[in-house]
Every structure is written in C-alpha cells, then in structure tokens.
Design an enzyme around this catalytic site. Structure first.
Site, short mmCIF file in Angstrom:
data_model
loop_
_atom_site.label_atom_id
_atom_site.label_comp_id
_atom_site.label_asym_id
_atom_site.label_seq_id
_atom_site.Cartn_x
_atom_site.Cartn_y
_atom_site.Cartn_z
CG ASN A 183 -1.81 -1.17 1.35
OD1 ASN A 183 -1.60 -2.02 2.21
ND2 ASN A 183 -2.79 -1.28 0.47
CG HIS A 218 -3.53 -3.40 -3.22
ND1 HIS A 218 -4.66 -3.32 -3.99
CD2 HIS A 218 -3.92 -3.18 -1.94
CE1 HIS A 218 -5.70 -3.07 -3.20
NE2 HIS A 218 -5.28 -2.99 -1.96
CG HIS A 236 -4.49 -2.32 6.38
ND1 HIS A 236 -4.50 -1.16 5.65
CD2 HIS A 236 -3.86 -3.23 5.60
CE1 HIS A 236 -3.94 -1.37 4.48
NE2 HIS A 236 -3.54 -2.62 4.42
FE LIG Z 1 -3.87 -6.51 0.81
FE LIG Z 2 -2.77 -3.81 2.74
#
Ligand SMILES: [Fe+2]
Ligand SMILES: [Fe+2]
Length: 268
Positions: free
Chosen positions: A40, A68, A179
């Site tokens: 991220n 991601h 997270h």
């Molecule tokens: Fe992720």
């Molecule tokens: Fe993440």
C-alpha cells in the site's frame, strides 16, 4: 538472530515513518534483518520503483506485497530483477511477473528466505497456497537457514490453516492485509512464530489507512469518492521474531506498535 517484520506500509505517512524508524530501530532493538510489506506504499495501493528504493535505503532488507502487487505496473521491472529482494505472492500463476521467494543475508550472515502467500477467502481467486508453500519450501532446501512467510489474507482461518500447515518447517508465519493487529502472537509447536495480523504502518486516524470522511460518506450515500490516504496518528506496526539460526526455529515473537514520539533514540 532477530528480525523485524513491518506490516502493510500505507502511503506517504507509512513510508515516512519507516524511513525515520528503521535506522533507529536497527540499533535500539538489535535487529539483524528487516522485512516490510509495502503493498500500500504508493498512495494506498501498490509500490513504485522509487518508493521501493526509498524503503531499501532506509534499511529494509526485503519487501513483500499482496493483492495490490501490480497496482503500479512500473514495479514489474523490479519484481523480475533477480538481484532485488522483493517477491510476488507465491500462489500467483507462474506467468505472473516476479519471483516466488527471495533469499537475503541478515546482519549476522544468516540466509533468510522471504515468501508471500495470499489467502483465498473473500479475496480474488488464486492458486492453492498450501501447494505453493510446499513447492517453494522444497526449492529452498539447502539454500536458506531461516524461512519467513507473509500470509496476506482476509480471513483469520486462512492464516491459522497456513500456520499449522507450515509449523515446524518455517521460522515465522506473519499475517498481513487486514491492517488491524491481532493479539494472538505465539510460537507454535516446532518453533514457528505466528500472528494473525501485525496491523498496518501508516495513519491510524483513518479507516484502514484511508480518510474517514471519504470512506464513510461513500458507505452511507453510495456516491463514490477518492479514498485518499489519511494523515493523522501515524504508527509503525509489526512483529519482532527471535530465531535460532542453527535450527531455523523461532524462540520468541513480540508484537510492536510505535508512534513517532516513541521512535527517538534510547530504550523503548
Ligand atoms: Fe492486501
Ligand atoms: Fe494492505
């Protein structure tokens, strides 16, 4: 030997605290190796070559990603460079750019293999993480003293299943992606350190790193908005794992979460 794993680095606030903290923590916590999940880092989704180099220059020895991984496509040339200690999820198909493991030397000379696996529950379908782990571990035989696995998954059960599949065979199974840190750190039988999620490194005055007003208004009204990275209450979250390099087994795991004012030199 002692390693620090840093949870999902979110946006400029996350990269900033890593750059300020890692040089301090290396000495203060007597770290031999630092690994960070940077999926991220680039404005909340993905990693650019420039940010990758900033993290490496700060003292991050190896980088994992996650769902991601390809959000910033420039990263492909870094992912496919065999000299760069960064990995794609090992249960992506072979045709996906990048390597399924990296072996890096810790400060004490220990060879540490870093591997990433994605969960399959409430996530985009991927290959079997159990089979991928077995394949990578077989290829690592004789090439690494210590193995660290980042399990990047939504469901706690996916992480427990992989931890128990891998216990006794790797030093650490460290959870990322949600997270939100969990308080279940433990050393499993066989010497495998495990925690379901170490939490994110970035702004905690947020919803999982994004601006509260944007995420909340979109959830309430269904009107899309830009989920920009938030700014306040920046923290570094992770886990410190002690490993016996002679056996590759973990002896201890400690969850860590530091705010900026706790990162000055001196004892924690
Ligand atoms: Fe992720
Ligand atoms: Fe993440």
């Amino acid at each position: 030997m002692r390693l620090l794993f840093i949870g999902d680095v979110v946006g400029a606030p996350g990269v900033g605290i890593v750059k300020r903290a890692v040089p301090v923590l290396r000495g203060r916590e007597r770290l031999d190796l630092v690994v960070a999940n940077a999926e991220n880092a680039a404005n909340g989704a993905g990693l650019t070559p420039g940010l990758y180099r900033q993290l490496r220059a700060a003292g991050v020895d190896a980088v994992t990603l996650g769902d991601h991984v390809y959000k910033k496509l420039d990263i492909e040339k870094v992912l496919t460079n065999p000299d760069e200690p960064v990995v794609k999820p090992a249960n992506f198909p072979p045709s996906a750019p990048g390597r399924d493991h990296a072996v890096v030397a810790a400060a004490d000379g220990t060879r540490v293999a870093v591997v990433s696996l994605l969960g399959r529950t409430y996530m985009k379908p991927v290959d079997c993480p159990f089979a991928a782990a077995d394949r990578v571990l077989a290829s690592l035989a004789g090439h690494a003293d210590v193995i660290l696995i980042d399990v990047h998954a939504e469901a706690t059960a996916d992480k427990y299943l992989l931890a128990h599949h891998l216990k006794g065979r790797v030093a650490a199974v460290i959870g990322t992606h949600t997270h939100v840190p969990t308080a279940d750190e433990q050393v499993l039988p066989g010497g495998t350190a495990f925690v379901c999620d170490v939490g994110m490194t970035g702004p905690y005055d947020s919803i999982l790193g994004r601006r509260i007003d944007r995420v909340l208004s979109t959830a309430v009204t269904f009107v899309p908005s830009a989920f920009d990275v938030a700014e306040g209450d920046v923290r570094l979250a992770g886990a410190i794992v002690d490993v016996d390099p002679a056996t590759g087994k973990a002896t201890a795991i400690r969850r860590v979460m530091w705010r900026e004012d706790e990162l000055a030199n001196g004892p924690a």
